[in-house]
Design an enzyme around this catalytic site. Structure first.
Site, PDB file in Angstrom:
ATOM      1  N   VAL A   1     -14.035  -4.347  45.245  1.00 37.42           N
ATOM      2  CA  VAL A   1     -15.133  -5.267  45.529  1.00 37.42           C
ATOM      3  C   VAL A   1     -15.779  -5.657  44.202  1.00 37.42           C
ATOM      4  O   VAL A   1     -16.252  -4.804  43.454  1.00 37.42           O
ATOM      5  CB  VAL A   1     -16.182  -4.597  46.443  1.00 37.42           C
ATOM      6  CG1 VAL A   1     -17.324  -5.557  46.728  1.00 37.42           C
ATOM      7  CG2 VAL A   1     -15.540  -4.141  47.744  1.00 37.42           C
ATOM      8  N   ASP A   2     -15.733  -6.945  43.907  1.00 39.52           N
ATOM      9  CA  ASP A   2     -16.372  -7.456  42.701  1.00 39.52           C
ATOM     10  C   ASP A   2     -17.703  -8.060  43.118  1.00 39.52           C
ATOM     11  O   ASP A   2     -17.772  -8.829  44.070  1.00 39.52           O
ATOM     12  CB  ASP A   2     -15.482  -8.524  42.056  1.00 39.52           C
ATOM     13  CG  ASP A   2     -14.145  -7.922  41.617  1.00 39.52           C
ATOM     14  OD1 ASP A   2     -14.157  -6.785  41.120  1.00 39.52           O
ATOM     15  OD2 ASP A   2     -13.106  -8.583  41.789  1.00 39.52           O
ATOM     16  N   VAL A   3     -18.730  -7.682  42.387  1.00 40.71           N
ATOM     17  CA  VAL A   3     -20.077  -8.069  42.810  1.00 40.71           C
ATOM     18  C   VAL A   3     -20.782  -8.818  41.689  1.00 40.71           C
ATOM     19  O   VAL A   3     -20.690  -8.436  40.524  1.00 40.71           O
ATOM     20  CB  VAL A   3     -20.895  -6.797  43.158  1.00 40.71           C
ATOM     21  CG1 VAL A   3     -22.302  -7.179  43.596  1.00 40.71           C
ATOM     22  CG2 VAL A   3     -20.192  -5.999  44.247  1.00 40.71           C
TER      23      VAL A   3
ATOM     24  N   TYR B   1     -18.085 -11.389  44.989  1.00 42.20           N
ATOM     25  CA  TYR B   1     -17.493 -12.443  44.174  1.00 42.20           C
ATOM     26  C   TYR B   1     -16.056 -12.685  44.626  1.00 42.20           C
ATOM     27  O   TYR B   1     -15.286 -11.748  44.837  1.00 42.20           O
ATOM     28  CB  TYR B   1     -17.506 -11.987  42.715  1.00 42.20           C
ATOM     29  CG  TYR B   1     -16.780 -12.888  41.755  1.00 42.20           C
ATOM     30  CD1 TYR B   1     -17.399 -14.027  41.241  1.00 42.20           C
ATOM     31  CD2 TYR B   1     -15.478 -12.593  41.346  1.00 42.20           C
ATOM     32  CE1 TYR B   1     -16.723 -14.849  40.340  1.00 42.20           C
ATOM     33  CE2 TYR B   1     -14.810 -13.410  40.448  1.00 42.20           C
ATOM     34  CZ  TYR B   1     -15.431 -14.535  39.950  1.00 42.20           C
ATOM     35  OH  TYR B   1     -14.766 -15.344  39.066  1.00 42.20           O
TER      36      TYR B   1
ATOM     37  N   HIS C   1     -12.463 -14.259  43.695  1.00 42.70           N
ATOM     38  CA  HIS C   1     -11.651 -14.750  42.581  1.00 42.70           C
ATOM     39  C   HIS C   1     -11.100 -16.135  42.866  1.00 42.70           C
ATOM     40  O   HIS C   1     -10.888 -16.929  41.975  1.00 42.70           O
ATOM     41  CB  HIS C   1     -10.486 -13.806  42.308  1.00 42.70           C
ATOM     42  CG  HIS C   1     -10.944 -12.525  41.735  1.00 42.70           C
ATOM     43  ND1 HIS C   1     -10.874 -12.255  40.403  1.00 42.70           N
ATOM     44  CD2 HIS C   1     -11.530 -11.463  42.316  1.00 42.70           C
ATOM     45  CE1 HIS C   1     -11.386 -11.067  40.183  1.00 42.70           C
ATOM     46  NE2 HIS C   1     -11.794 -10.559  41.333  1.00 42.70           N
TER      47      HIS C   1
END
Lengths: 207, 250
Positions: free
Chosen positions: B129-131, B142, B144
């Site tokens: 999980v990109d935050v 976020y 991609h």
């Protein structure tokens, strides 16, 4: 002469890393599901990840259950890893009513319910017992090994326990008796300590 | 007792290693096999290999790279990049990976966590999980692929856990590559919300950051820039963690 490891291929999980580790240590690896092919090796390794019931079924489909027993009976070096250890027991809570290989008397049990997460996964320390002295030669007591499992083995005979590990309860992390050595952890994923164990195992093969 | 892990992350753009700053500015760092070999000699607890371009180009992480790394690194190997089906996962596991990181695919198809977790076991599935922070300071997930993803962060991570993810790899877009420290609030909030292990990533600058991350609930700490660009090694982190009384493998 290069030592030849027969790696049992029975469709239970990834065997590549085990194979690469033995090759890294200078052995030749024959990956096979054919008893006749495996019989030509100097030592046999039973790897495996997954369900006990599936494991026994896949072994017997290929007559590898009978092969394992006769190989062990012959006195030649044998090693089990992870599921390959659990299958050596008489039975497992994971597959009630199904007979294991019964090389070791005793059970494979599920970790008791607790706050600790199952599978027991990650790096944990082992305490080496007298039965493991030769197997763990050069590996300090308290070394870390990499574990991924939801069940653990409980042999009737405490003297075959080569090392123990603590995860909520104390359990047998490796068994050793005569020509048979088996680990619950993954030596092929345990960096230098794991390679030392595999190297020690190779040394049990006569020249 | 299980040990807190220190995990170097190796980012790939197909075939070579790179490092980003805030997910954009890139610096090329050469051959992944060489980089992995160095980490192997440093006795790290696990290695994460991520191809950050694979999803964008509809490809997946190079299997030759995985098998070359697995041939000489005898440690748990976690790989990700463009894995979208159970067949993709099977084939990287067969090359020597132990776990897979899923990210982009989950934004379109969260149920893939359940499907893959059922087939390979939760221990194999790492949901990434990109935050980033939105204009008004809220945390948001976020994407991609650059598309909108509206599920609130905490709902999203609870859903991932519920679906059967074995672990969360939590990265902060703002802190990525800056080496100014982790976003500890984020780590704390996420670790409080789920009970699966949280691997903190994005911004580690010093051994004491590793301690802070664990104090805030991280089960493991991951980093890239600090190992690529400074003289700090994974062991430095572990020694600091140990001296703070945290269980680590030395």
């Amino acid at each position: 002469m290069r030592k030849k490891i027969g790696l049992m291929d029975y469709g239970m999980g990834n065997v590549l890393s085990v194979s690469k580790a033995f090759e890294f240590l200078g052995a030749d690896v024959v990956l096979s599901s054919e008893p006749a092919e495996l019989a030509k090796s100097d030592a046999v390794v039973l790897p495996g990840v997954g369900n006990f019931g599936d494991g026994m079924t896949e072994l017997s489909k290929r007559s590898l259950d009978a092969f394992t027993l006769s190989w062990i009976e012959s006195g030649k070096p044998f090693m089990g890893i992870c599921l390959g250890l659990q299958l050596l027991m008489e039975r497992s809570e994971e597959a009630p009513g199904l007979a294991g290989l019964g090389v070791f008397k005793g059970d494979t049990l599920k970790f008791p319910k607790s706050d600790l997460k199952v599978p027991h996964m990650g790096w944990n320390q082992v305490e080496i017992r007298p039965a493991g002295a030769g197997r763990f030669s050069g590996v300090p007591d308290g070394s870390h090994f990499y574990f991924v499992h939801s069940y653990y083995v409980k042999p009737d005979d405490d003297n075959v326990v080569a090392c123990t590990c603590e995860y909520g309860i104390e359990f047998a992390a490796a068994l050793s008796s005569g020509n048979v050595f088996a680990t619950q952890f993954h030596p092929e994923k345990s960096q230098e300590c794991g390679l030392s164990l595999l190297r020690n195992f190779l040394e049990t093969i006569g020249d | 007792m299980l040990k807190h892990r220190v995990i170097p992350i190796v980012l790939l753009d197909g075939y070579s290693v790179l490092k980003t700053i805030q997910f954009s500015t890139r610096r090329n760092l050469g051959n992944p096999i060489t980089v992995a070999r160095i980490y192997n000699t440093r006795n790290v607890d696990e290695l994460v290999l991520l191809d950050i371009d694979a999803s964008k180009y509809g490809e997946k992480i190079d299997e030759f790279t995985i098998s070359e790394v697995a041939s000489e690194c005898f440690m748990p190997l976690t790989v990700g990049g463009g894995l979208r089906t159970c067949e993709d996962i099977s084939s990287v596991l067969a090359k020597g990976a132990d776990k897979v990181v899923l990210n982009t695919v989950l934004l379109d198809k969260p149920e893939f966590v359940a499907e893959s977790s059922q087939q390979f076991g939760a221990q194999c599935i790492v949901a990434s999980v990109d935050v980033r922070k939105s204009g008004d300071g809220r945390y948001e997930v976020y994407s991609h692929a650059g598309r909108d993803f509206d599920t609130p962060l905490l709902d999203w991570i609870m859903e991932l856990e519920e679906l059967g993810a074995g672990e969360l790899l939590l990265n902060s877009v703002e802190n990525d590559g800056l080496m100014t420290g982790y976003d500890l609030n984020l780590i704390h909030m996420v670790a409080e919300t789920v009970s699966i292990p949280v691997v903190a990533a994005g911004g580690l600058s010093s051994p004491s950051d590793a301690v802070s991350a664990v104090d805030n609930g991280a089960a493991a700490v991951a980093a890239a820039s600090v190992f690529h660009f400074t003289d700090i090694t994974p062991d430095d982190l572990k020694l600091e963690m140990k001296s703070s009384g945290l269980p680590v493998r030395i």
